[in-house]
Design a protein around this motif. Structure first.
Motif, PDB file in Angstrom:
ATOM      1  N   VAL A   1      44.773  39.590  42.696  1.00 44.52           N
ATOM      2  CA  VAL A   1      45.313  40.788  42.044  1.00 44.52           C
ATOM      3  C   VAL A   1      44.525  41.102  40.776  1.00 44.52           C
ATOM      4  O   VAL A   1      44.204  42.266  40.494  1.00 44.52           O
ATOM      5  N   ALA A   2      44.192  40.085  40.008  1.00 46.19           N
ATOM      6  CA  ALA A   2      43.417  40.303  38.776  1.00 46.19           C
ATOM      7  C   ALA A   2      42.071  40.927  39.087  1.00 46.19           C
ATOM      8  O   ALA A   2      41.646  41.890  38.426  1.00 46.19           O
ATOM      9  N   SER A   3      41.380  40.409  40.090  1.00 48.83           N
ATOM     10  CA  SER A   3      40.058  40.941  40.439  1.00 48.83           C
ATOM     11  C   SER A   3      40.134  42.384  40.911  1.00 48.83           C
ATOM     12  O   SER A   3      39.350  43.242  40.478  1.00 48.83           O
ATOM     13  N   VAL A   4      41.059  42.671  41.809  1.00 47.74           N
ATOM     14  CA  VAL A   4      41.163  44.016  42.378  1.00 47.74           C
ATOM     15  C   VAL A   4      41.523  45.043  41.312  1.00 47.74           C
ATOM     16  O   VAL A   4      40.997  46.164  41.304  1.00 47.74           O
ATOM     17  N   ASN A   5      42.396  44.672  40.392  1.00 51.46           N
ATOM     18  CA  ASN A   5      42.841  45.638  39.391  1.00 51.46           C
ATOM     19  C   ASN A   5      41.827  45.858  38.278  1.00 51.46           C
ATOM     20  O   ASN A   5      42.061  46.686  37.386  1.00 51.46           O
ATOM     21  N   ARG A   6      40.686  45.184  38.354  1.00 50.82           N
ATOM     22  CA  ARG A   6      39.601  45.453  37.412  1.00 50.82           C
ATOM     23  C   ARG A   6      38.874  46.755  37.751  1.00 50.82           C
ATOM     24  O   ARG A   6      38.101  47.261  36.946  1.00 50.82           O
ATOM     25  N   GLY A   7      39.109  47.277  38.950  1.00 47.97           N
ATOM     26  CA  GLY A   7      38.460  48.512  39.354  1.00 47.97           C
ATOM     27  C   GLY A   7      37.012  48.281  39.741  1.00 47.97           C
ATOM     28  O   GLY A   7      36.530  47.155  39.826  1.00 47.97           O
ATOM     29  N   GLY A   8      36.308  49.383  40.012  1.00 50.46           N
ATOM     30  CA  GLY A   8      34.906  49.284  40.395  1.00 50.46           C
ATOM     31  C   GLY A   8      34.742  48.839  41.828  1.00 50.46           C
ATOM     32  O   GLY A   8      35.319  49.430  42.745  1.00 50.46           O
ATOM     33  N   ASP A   9      33.975  47.778  42.020  1.00 49.58           N
ATOM     34  CA  ASP A   9      33.699  47.285  43.379  1.00 49.58           C
ATOM     35  C   ASP A   9      34.833  46.361  43.820  1.00 49.58           C
ATOM     36  O   ASP A   9      34.656  45.166  44.041  1.00 49.58           O
ATOM     37  N   THR A  10      35.997  46.955  43.972  1.00 50.47           N
ATOM     38  CA  THR A  10      37.229  46.187  44.116  1.00 50.47           C
ATOM     39  C   THR A  10      37.304  45.366  45.398  1.00 50.47           C
ATOM     40  O   THR A  10      37.850  44.262  45.401  1.00 50.47           O
ATOM     41  N   ASP A  11      36.755  45.903  46.504  1.00 48.20           N
ATOM     42  CA  ASP A  11      36.865  45.154  47.752  1.00 48.20           C
ATOM     43  C   ASP A  11      36.012  43.888  47.707  1.00 48.20           C
ATOM     44  O   ASP A  11      36.431  42.824  48.185  1.00 48.20           O
ATOM     45  N   THR A  12      34.839  43.978  47.101  1.00 47.82           N
ATOM     46  CA  THR A  12      33.984  42.793  47.042  1.00 47.82           C
ATOM     47  C   THR A  12      34.450  41.815  45.980  1.00 47.82           C
ATOM     48  O   THR A  12      34.421  40.594  46.202  1.00 47.82           O
ATOM     49  N   LEU A  13      34.898  42.299  44.836  1.00 45.77           N
ATOM     50  CA  LEU A  13      35.504  41.396  43.861  1.00 45.77           C
ATOM     51  C   LEU A  13      36.681  40.651  44.496  1.00 45.77           C
ATOM     52  O   LEU A  13      36.822  39.435  44.352  1.00 45.77           O
ATOM     53  N   GLY A  14      37.519  41.388  45.210  1.00 46.67           N
ATOM     54  CA  GLY A  14      38.660  40.759  45.864  1.00 46.67           C
ATOM     55  C   GLY A  14      38.242  39.767  46.927  1.00 46.67           C
ATOM     56  O   GLY A  14      38.822  38.689  47.055  1.00 46.67           O
TER      57      GLY A  14
END
Length: 306
Positions: free
Chosen positions: A249-262
């Motif tokens: 959840v923290a990674s995705v809510n950072r925005g930007g390249d959300t699918d790859t961060l997630g």
């Protein structure tokens, strides 16, 4: 002996992070907050306009690798490249520019060993080291968890099919050594991973990752598609969270390249906390759930050549 639950967690965690991030890819943190407050559930529509639980190229390409490893019982770069090409020909709704260019280069007859390098050499500095190989590399960590030398070799070769840059190749090595460390129950897998590559990997990559988790200000973490940024941010979220859900959840809510961060964070925390730690409400709608679980177990229990 690799834990079956942890191995399954790697691929399911990758896919969960990918699917959670898919509808808000390219959104800013402020836009996500305005629409969802905090995005914690699988939702439909949004970026790419797909149903809830739909994965993107991150999981699709990881599946190409996992299927190849399981069916060939070996790392076979040409087979992986062929699977990438077949996937690309099906017209995926999401594909990175460098990945698309390298697959197209391969389809013209360039060897799988050379296609990524040819594309990389034509790219300007600053647009030639994306995160398109670290997002998909985790199956290798399961298959070669007990062979660090093999794991390093195949991680680099697999990355280079589309992402030849040494930051990308060693980004995959660092990530996979860290995942393998969790699978093997080591106390500090990131430190061990850095120690394995620090003499050979690009200094920028090593020194950026070395700051995680205690020497970097969370406010300085970035959400871009640059491999060094993605690796640092995902490692930070994965290592500092108390639960798998919190990290993703923290990674995705950072925005930007959300699918790859997630996806990258998800693979890490899947290994760290296991599949049982992933929320049922995510898994209930997750595309490819059963196949991902079966492939994870196959990779963890089959002797695979490198």
């Amino acid at each position: 002996m690799v834990s079956a639950d942890a191995a399954t967690g790697v691929l399911l965690g990758l896919a969960c992070g990918d699917a959670l991030g898919r509808p808000v890819e390219f959104s800013s943190p402020e836009q996500i907050t305005e629409q969802y407050s905090t995005l914690t559930d699988m939702v439909g529509h949004g970026t790419h306009g797909q149903p809830a639980g739909t994965v993107t190229d991150d999981t699709d390409l990881a599946l190409c690798i996992a299927r190849s490893l399981a069916e060939q019982a070996a790392f076979d770069g040409q087979d992986i490249a062929d699977r990438f090409a077949a996937w690309y020909d099906d017209g995926p709704f999401d594909v990175g520019l460098m990945t698309a260019d390298a697959i197209s280069e391969y389809q013209t007859g360039t060897s799988w060993r050379d296609a990524g390098r040819e594309v990389w050499q034509r790219r300007a500095q600053g647009s030639n080291a994306g995160n398109g190989s670290i997002m998909r590399c985790a199956p290798h960590a399961i298959a070669f968890a007990d062979g660090p030398d093999k794991l390093e070799r195949v991680s680099k070769q697999s990355s280079a099919i589309t992402h030849h840059d040494s930051r990308c190749q060693y980004g995959c090595v660092l990530l996979n050594h860290t995942i393998a460390g969790y699978l093997n129950g080591t106390d500090d897998p990131l430190t061990d991973a850095i120690a394995r590559v620090e003499d050979d990997a690009p200094d920028e990559l090593v020194e950026t990752v070395r700051l995680v988790p205690n020497l970097v200000d969370e406010g300085q973490l970035q959400n871009t598609g640059y491999v060094v940024h993605t690796l640092q941010t995902s490692l930070y979220d994965a290592l500092t969270a108390d639960t798998a859900e919190e990290a993703i959840v923290a990674s995705v809510n950072r925005g930007g390249d959300t699918d790859t961060l997630g996806a990258v964070t998800g693979a890490l925390v899947g290994a760290r906390f296991g599949a049982e730690a992933l929320p049922d409400r995510w898994l209930d709608t997750l595309e490819y759930r059963e196949e991902l679980a079966l492939l994870s177990k196959a990779l963890a229990t089959t002797e695979i050549d490198a």
